[in-house]
Design an enzyme around this catalytic site. Structure first.
Site, PDB file in Angstrom:
ATOM      1  N   VAL A  39       0.852  -1.192   0.000  1.00  0.00           N
ATOM      2  CA  VAL A  39       0.000   0.000   0.000  1.00  0.00           C
ATOM      3  C   VAL A  39       0.885   1.239   0.000  1.00  0.00           C
ATOM      4  O   VAL A  39       0.671   2.197  -0.759  1.00  0.00           O
ATOM      5  CB  VAL A  39      -0.949  -0.006   1.226  1.00  0.00           C
ATOM      6  CG1 VAL A  39      -1.816   1.243   1.223  1.00  0.00           C
ATOM      7  CG2 VAL A  39      -1.790  -1.264   1.226  1.00  0.00           C
ATOM      8  N   SER A  86      31.037  19.353  23.987  1.00  0.00           N
ATOM      9  CA  SER A  86      31.177  17.912  24.240  1.00  0.00           C
ATOM     10  C   SER A  86      30.944  17.684  25.730  1.00  0.00           C
ATOM     11  O   SER A  86      30.619  18.623  26.462  1.00  0.00           O
ATOM     12  CB  SER A  86      32.525  17.396  23.766  1.00  0.00           C
ATOM     13  OG  SER A  86      33.552  18.012  24.491  1.00  0.00           O
ATOM     14  N   LEU A  87      31.065  16.462  26.166  1.00  0.00           N
ATOM     15  CA  LEU A  87      30.713  16.134  27.546  1.00  0.00           C
ATOM     16  C   LEU A  87      31.940  15.703  28.324  1.00  0.00           C
ATOM     17  O   LEU A  87      32.833  15.034  27.787  1.00  0.00           O
ATOM     18  CB  LEU A  87      29.700  14.984  27.562  1.00  0.00           C
ATOM     19  CG  LEU A  87      28.313  15.291  27.026  1.00  0.00           C
ATOM     20  CD1 LEU A  87      27.515  14.001  26.891  1.00  0.00           C
ATOM     21  CD2 LEU A  87      27.589  16.267  27.943  1.00  0.00           C
ATOM     22  N   GLU A 118      20.269   8.872  29.769  1.00  0.00           N
ATOM     23  CA  GLU A 118      20.044   8.442  28.379  1.00  0.00           C
ATOM     24  C   GLU A 118      21.231   7.591  27.964  1.00  0.00           C
ATOM     25  O   GLU A 118      22.331   7.787  28.459  1.00  0.00           O
ATOM     26  CB  GLU A 118      19.996   9.659  27.441  1.00  0.00           C
ATOM     27  CG  GLU A 118      18.861  10.595  27.710  1.00  0.00           C
ATOM     28  CD  GLU A 118      19.055  11.943  26.978  1.00  0.00           C
ATOM     29  OE1 GLU A 118      19.616  11.955  25.876  1.00  0.00           O
ATOM     30  OE2 GLU A 118      18.638  12.958  27.555  1.00  0.00           O
ATOM     31  N   LYS A 120      24.278   6.684  25.726  1.00  0.00           N
ATOM     32  CA  LYS A 120      25.176   7.487  24.895  1.00  0.00           C
ATOM     33  C   LYS A 120      25.405   6.720  23.593  1.00  0.00           C
ATOM     34  O   LYS A 120      26.063   5.678  23.578  1.00  0.00           O
ATOM     35  CB  LYS A 120      26.496   7.726  25.622  1.00  0.00           C
ATOM     36  CG  LYS A 120      27.412   8.670  24.887  1.00  0.00           C
ATOM     37  CD  LYS A 120      28.574   9.082  25.778  1.00  0.00           C
ATOM     38  CE  LYS A 120      29.447  10.135  25.134  1.00  0.00           C
ATOM     39  NZ  LYS A 120      30.026   9.770  23.866  1.00  0.00           N
ATOM     40  N   LYS A 305      21.943  13.906  32.600  1.00  0.00           N
ATOM     41  CA  LYS A 305      21.694  15.353  32.512  1.00  0.00           C
ATOM     42  C   LYS A 305      20.792  15.772  33.655  1.00  0.00           C
ATOM     43  O   LYS A 305      19.853  15.035  34.001  1.00  0.00           O
ATOM     44  CB  LYS A 305      20.994  15.695  31.186  1.00  0.00           C
ATOM     45  CG  LYS A 305      21.783  15.292  29.962  1.00  0.00           C
ATOM     46  CD  LYS A 305      20.980  15.434  28.669  1.00  0.00           C
ATOM     47  CE  LYS A 305      21.770  14.823  27.516  1.00  0.00           C
ATOM     48  NZ  LYS A 305      20.994  14.674  26.286  1.00  0.00           N
ATOM     49  N   CYS A 423      48.930 -28.194   2.881  1.00  0.00           N
ATOM     50  CA  CYS A 423      47.595 -27.601   2.833  1.00  0.00           C
ATOM     51  C   CYS A 423      46.602 -28.415   3.680  1.00  0.00           C
ATOM     52  O   CYS A 423      46.489 -29.634   3.489  1.00  0.00           O
ATOM     53  CB  CYS A 423      47.112 -27.528   1.391  1.00  0.00           C
ATOM     54  SG  CYS A 423      45.426 -26.917   1.272  1.00  0.00           S
ATOM     55  N   CYS A 441      48.727 -22.305  -0.808  1.00  0.00           N
ATOM     56  CA  CYS A 441      48.582 -23.602  -1.447  1.00  0.00           C
ATOM     57  C   CYS A 441      48.607 -23.334  -2.946  1.00  0.00           C
ATOM     58  O   CYS A 441      47.923 -22.430  -3.430  1.00  0.00           O
ATOM     59  CB  CYS A 441      47.251 -24.249  -1.063  1.00  0.00           C
ATOM     60  SG  CYS A 441      46.927 -25.750  -2.007  1.00  0.00           S
ATOM     61  N   CYS A 446      42.806 -27.834  -5.494  1.00  0.00           N
ATOM     62  CA  CYS A 446      42.478 -27.841  -4.066  1.00  0.00           C
ATOM     63  C   CYS A 446      41.015 -27.405  -3.895  1.00  0.00           C
ATOM     64  O   CYS A 446      40.614 -26.359  -4.423  1.00  0.00           O
ATOM     65  CB  CYS A 446      43.418 -26.885  -3.334  1.00  0.00           C
ATOM     66  SG  CYS A 446      42.961 -26.641  -1.616  1.00  0.00           S
TER      67      CYS A 446
HETATM   68  S1  IVH Z   1      24.005  15.490  24.962  1.00  0.00           S
HETATM   69  C1  IVH Z   1      25.843  19.572  25.832  1.00  0.00           C
HETATM   70  N1  IVH Z   1      22.984  13.068  24.741  1.00  0.00           N
HETATM   71  O1  IVH Z   1      28.226  12.277  22.911  1.00  0.00           O
HETATM   72  C2  IVH Z   1      25.118  18.295  25.548  1.00  0.00           C
HETATM   73  N2  IVH Z   1      25.070  13.526  23.680  1.00  0.00           N
HETATM   74  O2  IVH Z   1      30.751  13.053  24.257  1.00  0.00           O
HETATM   75  C3  IVH Z   1      25.930  17.385  24.705  1.00  0.00           C
HETATM   76  N3  IVH Z   1      25.988  11.649  22.434  1.00  0.00           N
HETATM   77  O3  IVH Z   1      28.876  15.256  21.154  1.00  0.00           O
HETATM   78  C4  IVH Z   1      25.233  16.300  24.031  1.00  0.00           C
HETATM   79  N4  IVH Z   1      24.371  10.231  22.867  1.00  0.00           N
HETATM   80  O4  IVH Z   1      27.687  13.353  19.924  1.00  0.00           O
HETATM   81  C5  IVH Z   1      24.010  13.890  24.418  1.00  0.00           C
HETATM   82  N5  IVH Z   1      21.995  11.002  24.598  1.00  0.00           N
HETATM   83  C6  IVH Z   1      22.992  11.803  24.282  1.00  0.00           C
HETATM   84  C7  IVH Z   1      24.070  11.393  23.487  1.00  0.00           C
HETATM   85  C8  IVH Z   1      25.089  12.289  23.207  1.00  0.00           C
HETATM   86  C9  IVH Z   1      25.517  10.417  22.239  1.00  0.00           C
HETATM   87  C10 IVH Z   1      27.279  12.150  21.901  1.00  0.00           C
HETATM   88  C11 IVH Z   1      27.210  13.504  21.241  1.00  0.00           C
HETATM   89  C12 IVH Z   1      28.172  14.361  21.998  1.00  0.00           C
HETATM   90  C13 IVH Z   1      29.077  13.356  22.598  1.00  0.00           C
HETATM   91  C14 IVH Z   1      29.757  13.914  23.817  1.00  0.00           C
END
Ligand code: IVH
Length: 694
Positions: A39, A86-87, A118, A120, A305, A423, A441, A446
């Protein structure tokens, strides 16, 4: 005639789009398909037809616009409105608790809090911009300050809505999340690359990154990238003075933001959890340490977070990280296990590879029971013994390898593993030239070599025999039905039907596919013969200069070597191949079977004019995303030619990683060196560019 669309047509187009969008959402985001495929296909085709008849009705958010477009010349750099931070990493729970202590010292009066935990996702961050509800831009993270505009590629990702699912979209919405390749897709891409002789991607993250930066979005469309959203900014969020246009959308917690993203049509990872304490976070982290290994995508930790946006705002950012979030990582995937045995596999070319048979161990989501030991040199280097305790790692989390041997745990009187002298398949003496790492071989009868030769014969870029996979080939050889590729053409239904799980219908189909292979061109047959050093490029060159097999078979090494780009080693290999009586018999039998052993007139025609018309390319090293056949196809489609060795008539050297002597030679001759991106830029342009790029 292309009539202007009347109101009914326009309305029908709208209806079809909403229906298709809703079905896609159910399928890709909710994982709960609600329309049968047939469909969906019917509605899709109807929309396609209407749009073809009324091009003025095509809009960028139409579901038909996900198939990719002509290669872009290059990506432009775009500055992010809000940087992508980044984290900070925490490598265990103690470090996570130390992180909590730190933010609490900054906001000492804070009582109990909620965290959102969450998974990663191990992919690549993307920032997506929607204007008035329509996707207008997709940008990579880049260095966090500026990334690359890869909108055409982003549009091919099915779980990214082209239009937000709301009637009252704020004027500008930015959504961030992680693009990734599901593991099965990753494995499939690598299997294809291996088949084509290209180096595999090290891991799904690299494969996704390479795919996202692919200039030809049609290739991206074919690779099934996926996306989980985790951040949403509505216009005005970062600027207290501007008014949020639609306050009812505006979330005040991360939890609500994730729900909003889902409502807007994004895929949000379902494995999130609202945690009311650090203990809750720890339980989540422990729980997912093993559960994550069952997922169909890779994760490398948990992102924690603070839920409350007001608290997030108070804490703010350091130079590099938000203070309100942390990545709690899982340890790398390495594990000790016992070496139970070493087996030796024989490939199509006769190359013998040592393979470690291991006591099964869980690693990165799969059970690992075998790992490659590469070759004799690697065996010697590891000094590996039967019964050794070894450390296996999934290199790039996919291909398992033995990285170390724990010599101190070696059982007494353990026997050292060495390469066999004969072999394992046919017992004939093995050969290892002094200057090569490979042990081979050299008995052409073979069974392992015969099987490999047939699988090679049937490959898509060789004679393309659909359905003739490993399991059938194995049976055909084991039952003695096929001892050479020529035997394929004498097979009958009566031969095939009795094979395990074959049956009449499959047998008919397979015979049809074998018969169809008789129409493949001479160059493909030449490549399929599997002569050493004769890959697809050399086969094409040779087939062009020697338009019949008789001409090639009669040529002396010197004559073969006069062909531009064919060197002495290749010439010798070809010459020697035709001197082997068994190979002469093979050619006779193939001729009788009706294979194409001469070029058709069209195959000798001039190259089509294109931006690379008249340009000669040589390929070397591993390209970031394209396999060699893919790169060759792009060059040829643009009118260029690919040859195998560098000479002064070479116009461009397309160089990837680990380029070797060809690069040095090209540099010496002053030949322009191109990257993959340069090539795609050149091939995508309408005018051939005369000036070298580098
Ligand atoms: S939050 C300031 N949530 O991890 C908030 N990042 O090491 C930054 N990533 O650059 C991002 N899963 O590419 C967030 N559930 C998630 C994530 C996540 C993967 C990656 C993302 C970030 C990196 C930091």
């Amino acid at each position: 005639m292309n009539q202007a669309a009347d109101d009914t047509t326009a309305a029908r187009v709208q209806t079809l789009r909403s229906q298709l969008q809703a079905a896609s959402y159910a399928y890709y985001v909710l994982d709960a398909p609600d329309l049968p495929d047939e469909v969906y296909d019917r509605l899709y085709r109807e929309l396609q037809d209407l749009e073809a008849a009324h091009p003025e009705l095509v809009t960028p958010d139409s579901p038909t616009q996900r198939v990719g477009e002509k290669p872009a010349a290059q990506f432009t750099s775009v500055r992010h409105n809000i940087p992508l931070y980044s984290l900070e990493n925490a490598f265990d729970v103690a470090e996570f608790r130390a992180w909590e202590d730190r933010w609490r010292r900054q906001a000492p009066e804070t009582g109990e809090v909620e965290y959102v935990a969450e998974l990663k996702i191990d992919g690549n961050a993307l920032a997506l911009t929607y204007e008035n509800g329509v996707l207008v831009r997709g940008v990579t993270r880049g260095d966090g300050i500026a990334g690359e505009d890869i909108t055409p590629n982003v549009r091919t990702i099915r779980s990214i809505p082209l239009r937000l699912n709301t009637d009252t979209p704020p004027p500008v919405v930015e959504v961030r999340g992680e693009a990734f390749l599901p593991l099965d897709v990753f494995e499939q891409i690598n299997a294809e690359r291996a088949e084509q002789g290209a180096a595999p991607f090290a891991n799904p993250r690299n494969a996704a990154a390479g795919t996202l930066r692919q200039l030809d979005s049609r290739i991206v469309a074919a690779r099934r990238l996926d996306f989980f959203a985790y951040t949403v900014y509505l216009e005005g969020d970062q600027n207290p003075k501007s008014k949020i246009q639609n306050p009812k959308l505006s979330p005040s917690t991360q939890w609500a933001a994730l729900e909003l993203l889902q409502t807007l049509g994004f895929r949000v990872n379902p494995n999130r959890q609202l945690c009311r304490s650090a203990d809750d976070v720890q339980a989540y982290y422990d729980d997912w340490a093993t559960r994550r290994l069952q997922l169909s995508y890779l994760t490398d930790g948990v992102v924690v977070k603070l839920n409350d946006f007001a608290l997030q705002q108070r804490l703010g950012f350091t130079q590099k990280f938000p203070r309100w979030a942390v990545a709690l990582k899982y340890p790398a995937e390495e594990a000790p296990t016992i070496l139970e045995n070493v087996s030796f596999q024989v490939g199509r070319t006769g190359a013998v590879t040592p393979v470690a048979e291991l006591r099964p161990v869980q690693l990165a989501g799969t059970t690992v029971a075998r790992a490659t030991l590469h070759n004799a040199d690697r065996l010697a280097e590891l000094d590996i013994h039967q019964g050794d305790t070894v450390i296996v790692r999934k290199a790039g989390e996919i291909i398992p390898e033995v990285v170390r041997v724990l010599g101190e745990l070696r059982p007494e009187n353990a026997i050292k593993v060495t390469m066999p002298t004969h072999c394992p398949q046919c017992s004939s003496a093995l050969d290892k030239p002094e200057d090569e790492a490979v042990t081979r071989c050299i008995n052409i009868s073979c069974p392992a070599i015969v099987q490999g030769a047939i699988i090679h014969w049937a490959r898509r870029d060789a004679l393309d025999i659909e359905g003739l996979g490993e399991k059938w080939v194995k049976q055909l050889v084991e039952q003695g039905l096929v001892q050479s590729v020529a035997d394929l053409y004498g097979l009958t239904e009566a031969d095939l039907e009795p094979l395990d799980r074959m049956g009449k219908r499959l047998a008919e189909k397979l015979l049809g596919a074998i018969a169809a292979s008789k129409t493949r061109p001479w160059a493909s047959v030449l490549y399929a013969l599997g002569i050493r050093h004769v890959g697809t490029v050399n086969a094409k060159t040779l087939a062009q200069h020697f338009p019949t097999v008789e001409a090639l078979a009669a040529a002396s090494p010197d004559e073969i070597e006069t062909v531009h780009t064919i060197g002495p080693e290749i010439a010798q290999a070809v010459f020697q191949w035709f001197r082997v009586p068994a190979n002469q018999t093979l050619i006779d039998r193939l001729r009788q079977a009706g294979l194409q052993l001469a070029a058709s007139p069209e195959a000798q025609s001039q190259p089509a004019p294109g931006p690379l018309a008249g340009k000669t390319f040589v390929l070397t090293g591993t390209l970031p995303t394209l396999t060699r056949p893919e790169a060759t196809a792009i060059i040829e489609a643009a009118g260029g030619k690919v040859t195998s060795s560098v000479s002064k008539t070479t116009d461009y050297l397309l160089a990837g990683e680990k380029a070797g002597s060809k690069l040095t030679k090209a540099e010496g001759l002053g030949i322009a060196i191109l990257t993959e991106a340069d090539l795609l830029a050149l091939a995508g342009e309408t005018q051939a560019q005369e000036t070298p790029i580098s």
